[in-house]
Motif scaffolding. Structure first.
Motif, PDB file in Angstrom:
ATOM      1  N   PRO A 203       0.823  -1.220   0.000  1.00  0.00           N
ATOM      2  CA  PRO A 203       0.000   0.000   0.000  1.00  0.00           C
ATOM      3  C   PRO A 203       0.852   1.263   0.000  1.00  0.00           C
ATOM      4  O   PRO A 203       1.953   1.288   0.554  1.00  0.00           O
ATOM      5  CB  PRO A 203      -0.814  -0.109   1.283  1.00  0.00           C
ATOM      6  N   ASP A 204       0.348   2.293  -0.660  1.00  0.00           N
ATOM      7  CA  ASP A 204       0.997   3.607  -0.699  1.00  0.00           C
ATOM      8  C   ASP A 204      -0.033   4.623  -0.225  1.00  0.00           C
ATOM      9  O   ASP A 204      -0.861   5.094  -0.995  1.00  0.00           O
ATOM     10  CB  ASP A 204       1.454   3.927  -2.122  1.00  0.00           C
ATOM     11  N   TRP A 205      -0.004   4.946   1.055  1.00  0.00           N
ATOM     12  CA  TRP A 205      -1.032   5.791   1.662  1.00  0.00           C
ATOM     13  C   TRP A 205      -0.791   7.276   1.446  1.00  0.00           C
ATOM     14  O   TRP A 205      -1.592   8.095   1.862  1.00  0.00           O
ATOM     15  CB  TRP A 205      -1.142   5.491   3.154  1.00  0.00           C
ATOM     16  N   ARG A 206       0.291   7.672   0.773  1.00  0.00           N
ATOM     17  CA  ARG A 206       0.575   9.110   0.565  1.00  0.00           C
ATOM     18  C   ARG A 206      -0.508   9.816  -0.237  1.00  0.00           C
ATOM     19  O   ARG A 206      -0.736  11.000  -0.067  1.00  0.00           O
ATOM     20  CB  ARG A 206       1.931   9.292  -0.115  1.00  0.00           C
ATOM     21  N   LYS A 207      -1.199   9.111  -1.108  1.00  0.00           N
ATOM     22  CA  LYS A 207      -2.246   9.715  -1.936  1.00  0.00           C
ATOM     23  C   LYS A 207      -3.621   9.674  -1.271  1.00  0.00           C
ATOM     24  O   LYS A 207      -4.585  10.184  -1.816  1.00  0.00           O
ATOM     25  CB  LYS A 207      -2.344   8.991  -3.281  1.00  0.00           C
ATOM     26  N   ASN A 208      -3.731   9.080  -0.115  1.00  0.00           N
ATOM     27  CA  ASN A 208      -5.028   8.856   0.498  1.00  0.00           C
ATOM     28  C   ASN A 208      -5.807  10.141   0.769  1.00  0.00           C
ATOM     29  O   ASN A 208      -7.018  10.130   0.752  1.00  0.00           O
ATOM     30  CB  ASN A 208      -4.875   8.058   1.786  1.00  0.00           C
ATOM     31  N   GLY A 209      -5.160  11.251   0.999  1.00  0.00           N
ATOM     32  CA  GLY A 209      -5.856  12.495   1.300  1.00  0.00           C
ATOM     33  C   GLY A 209      -6.254  13.324   0.094  1.00  0.00           C
ATOM     34  O   GLY A 209      -6.846  14.390   0.242  1.00  0.00           O
ATOM     35  N   LEU A 210      -5.961  12.881  -1.118  1.00  0.00           N
ATOM     36  CA  LEU A 210      -6.249  13.694  -2.305  1.00  0.00           C
ATOM     37  C   LEU A 210      -7.720  14.032  -2.458  1.00  0.00           C
ATOM     38  O   LEU A 210      -8.071  15.147  -2.823  1.00  0.00           O
ATOM     39  CB  LEU A 210      -5.750  12.990  -3.571  1.00  0.00           C
ATOM     40  N   LEU A 211      -8.597  13.105  -2.183  1.00  0.00           N
ATOM     41  CA  LEU A 211     -10.027  13.382  -2.348  1.00  0.00           C
ATOM     42  C   LEU A 211     -10.534  14.364  -1.303  1.00  0.00           C
ATOM     43  O   LEU A 211     -11.446  15.127  -1.561  1.00  0.00           O
ATOM     44  CB  LEU A 211     -10.843  12.091  -2.263  1.00  0.00           C
ATOM     45  N   GLY A 212      -9.963  14.369  -0.144  1.00  0.00           N
ATOM     46  CA  GLY A 212     -10.416  15.258   0.911  1.00  0.00           C
ATOM     47  C   GLY A 212     -10.194  16.730   0.622  1.00  0.00           C
ATOM     48  O   GLY A 212     -10.736  17.589   1.294  1.00  0.00           O
ATOM     49  N   ARG A 213      -9.447  17.040  -0.407  1.00  0.00           N
ATOM     50  CA  ARG A 213      -9.172  18.435  -0.753  1.00  0.00           C
ATOM     51  C   ARG A 213     -10.309  19.097  -1.511  1.00  0.00           C
ATOM     52  O   ARG A 213     -10.322  20.301  -1.699  1.00  0.00           O
ATOM     53  CB  ARG A 213      -7.894  18.520  -1.583  1.00  0.00           C
ATOM     54  N   GLU A 214     -11.257  18.306  -1.972  1.00  0.00           N
ATOM     55  CA  GLU A 214     -12.403  18.834  -2.699  1.00  0.00           C
ATOM     56  C   GLU A 214     -13.473  19.269  -1.697  1.00  0.00           C
ATOM     57  O   GLU A 214     -13.718  18.593  -0.720  1.00  0.00           O
ATOM     58  CB  GLU A 214     -12.988  17.769  -3.625  1.00  0.00           C
ATOM     59  N   ALA A 215     -14.108  20.405  -1.924  1.00  0.00           N
ATOM     60  CA  ALA A 215     -15.141  20.878  -1.003  1.00  0.00           C
ATOM     61  C   ALA A 215     -16.127  21.780  -1.731  1.00  0.00           C
ATOM     62  O   ALA A 215     -15.816  22.344  -2.772  1.00  0.00           O
ATOM     63  CB  ALA A 215     -14.504  21.635   0.151  1.00  0.00           C
ATOM     64  N   LEU A 216     -17.300  21.916  -1.156  1.00  0.00           N
ATOM     65  CA  LEU A 216     -18.300  22.860  -1.662  1.00  0.00           C
ATOM     66  C   LEU A 216     -18.117  24.150  -0.876  1.00  0.00           C
ATOM     67  O   LEU A 216     -18.568  24.262   0.257  1.00  0.00           O
ATOM     68  CB  LEU A 216     -19.713  22.333  -1.429  1.00  0.00           C
ATOM     69  N   THR A 217     -17.424  25.094  -1.446  1.00  0.00           N
ATOM     70  CA  THR A 217     -17.225  26.390  -0.795  1.00  0.00           C
ATOM     71  C   THR A 217     -17.160  27.471  -1.856  1.00  0.00           C
ATOM     72  O   THR A 217     -16.869  27.200  -3.008  1.00  0.00           O
ATOM     73  CB  THR A 217     -15.912  26.438   0.020  1.00  0.00           C
ATOM     74  N   GLY A 218     -17.434  28.699  -1.448  1.00  0.00           N
ATOM     75  CA  GLY A 218     -17.318  29.815  -2.373  1.00  0.00           C
ATOM     76  C   GLY A 218     -18.294  30.921  -2.044  1.00  0.00           C
ATOM     77  O   GLY A 218     -19.093  30.813  -1.105  1.00  0.00           O
ATOM     78  N   PRO A 219     -18.252  31.980  -2.824  1.00  0.00           N
ATOM     79  CA  PRO A 219     -19.121  33.130  -2.565  1.00  0.00           C
ATOM     80  C   PRO A 219     -20.609  32.796  -2.691  1.00  0.00           C
ATOM     81  O   PRO A 219     -21.439  33.446  -2.077  1.00  0.00           O
ATOM     82  CB  PRO A 219     -18.690  34.154  -3.609  1.00  0.00           C
ATOM     83  N   HIS A 220     -20.934  31.773  -3.462  1.00  0.00           N
ATOM     84  CA  HIS A 220     -22.335  31.375  -3.618  1.00  0.00           C
ATOM     85  C   HIS A 220     -22.918  30.803  -2.320  1.00  0.00           C
ATOM     86  O   HIS A 220     -24.116  30.625  -2.203  1.00  0.00           O
ATOM     87  CB  HIS A 220     -22.470  30.351  -4.743  1.00  0.00           C
ATOM     88  N   CYS A 221     -22.073  30.543  -1.325  1.00  0.00           N
ATOM     89  CA  CYS A 221     -22.539  29.987  -0.049  1.00  0.00           C
ATOM     90  C   CYS A 221     -23.230  31.038   0.827  1.00  0.00           C
ATOM     91  O   CYS A 221     -23.998  30.683   1.714  1.00  0.00           O
ATOM     92  CB  CYS A 221     -21.368  29.387   0.726  1.00  0.00           C
ATOM     93  N   ALA A 222     -22.969  32.318   0.572  1.00  0.00           N
ATOM     94  CA  ALA A 222     -23.585  33.376   1.380  1.00  0.00           C
ATOM     95  C   ALA A 222     -25.098  33.297   1.270  1.00  0.00           C
ATOM     96  O   ALA A 222     -25.654  33.151   0.186  1.00  0.00           O
ATOM     97  CB  ALA A 222     -23.088  34.741   0.923  1.00  0.00           C
ATOM     98  N   GLY A 223     -25.784  33.358   2.388  1.00  0.00           N
ATOM     99  CA  GLY A 223     -27.238  33.314   2.397  1.00  0.00           C
ATOM    100  C   GLY A 223     -27.818  31.912   2.364  1.00  0.00           C
ATOM    101  O   GLY A 223     -29.026  31.746   2.459  1.00  0.00           O
ATOM    102  N   CYS A 224     -26.986  30.908   2.239  1.00  0.00           N
ATOM    103  CA  CYS A 224     -27.471  29.531   2.232  1.00  0.00           C
ATOM    104  C   CYS A 224     -27.825  29.134   3.660  1.00  0.00           C
ATOM    105  O   CYS A 224     -27.110  29.464   4.602  1.00  0.00           O
ATOM    106  CB  CYS A 224     -26.390  28.591   1.697  1.00  0.00           C
ATOM    107  N   PRO A 225     -28.951  28.426   3.844  1.00  0.00           N
ATOM    108  CA  PRO A 225     -29.308  27.989   5.193  1.00  0.00           C
ATOM    109  C   PRO A 225     -28.268  27.068   5.821  1.00  0.00           C
ATOM    110  O   PRO A 225     -28.253  26.885   7.022  1.00  0.00           O
ATOM    111  CB  PRO A 225     -30.635  27.241   5.010  1.00  0.00           C
ATOM    112  N   LEU A 226     -27.391  26.500   5.012  1.00  0.00           N
ATOM    113  CA  LEU A 226     -26.354  25.613   5.533  1.00  0.00           C
ATOM    114  C   LEU A 226     -24.984  26.292   5.636  1.00  0.00           C
ATOM    115  O   LEU A 226     -23.998  25.621   5.922  1.00  0.00           O
ATOM    116  CB  LEU A 226     -26.232  24.367   4.649  1.00  0.00           C
ATOM    117  N   ALA A 227     -24.927  27.592   5.405  1.00  0.00           N
ATOM    118  CA  ALA A 227     -23.639  28.305   5.451  1.00  0.00           C
ATOM    119  C   ALA A 227     -22.928  28.021   6.769  1.00  0.00           C
ATOM    120  O   ALA A 227     -23.508  28.140   7.837  1.00  0.00           O
ATOM    121  CB  ALA A 227     -23.856  29.800   5.283  1.00  0.00           C
ATOM    122  N   GLY A 228     -21.689  27.600   6.675  1.00  0.00           N
ATOM    123  CA  GLY A 228     -20.886  27.289   7.840  1.00  0.00           C
ATOM    124  C   GLY A 228     -21.107  25.896   8.394  1.00  0.00           C
ATOM    125  O   GLY A 228     -20.385  25.459   9.274  1.00  0.00           O
ATOM    126  N   ARG A 229     -22.107  25.171   7.889  1.00  0.00           N
ATOM    127  CA  ARG A 229     -22.363  23.820   8.377  1.00  0.00           C
ATOM    128  C   ARG A 229     -22.663  22.839   7.242  1.00  0.00           C
ATOM    129  O   ARG A 229     -23.201  21.775   7.462  1.00  0.00           O
ATOM    130  CB  ARG A 229     -23.532  23.765   9.338  1.00  0.00           C
TER     131      ARG A 229
END
Length: 95
Positions: A27-53
């Protein structure tokens, strides 16, 4: 794990050489965190009922579906949170 013994972070990433984590024997676990770098964030989050959560979206779907997938995931999560926000309930309440 692929039938060949190759390791991947999830079933959706199988056969993606960029995300292969080696094999069961080596096993080569060095790449294991690559997917965790993707996220739903950005200016479009303002006003969303889930903003910050926002729970975000499946990292592999974000990686493979691109901007259209982000917009769809965001719209789906907003739609699910809207009734809670309309009733003054915490959109992140635990069961």
């Amino acid at each position: 794990m692929h039938p060949s013994g190759r390791l991947y972070p999830c079933g959706q990433t199988m056969n993606d050489p960029d995300l292969a984590l080696g094999s069961l024997a080596a096993p080569d676990w060095r790449k294991n965190g690559l997917l965790g770098r993707e996220a739903l964030t950005g200016p479009h989050c303002a006003g969303c009922p889930l903003a910050g959560r926002c729970p975000g979206e499946c990292p592999s779907r974000l990686r493979y579906n691109g901007p259209q997938g982000r917009a769809l995931a965001c719209a789906m999560l907003r739609a699910l949170a809207q009734p809670l926000a309309a009733h003054g309930e915490n959109a992140h309440a635990s069961a």
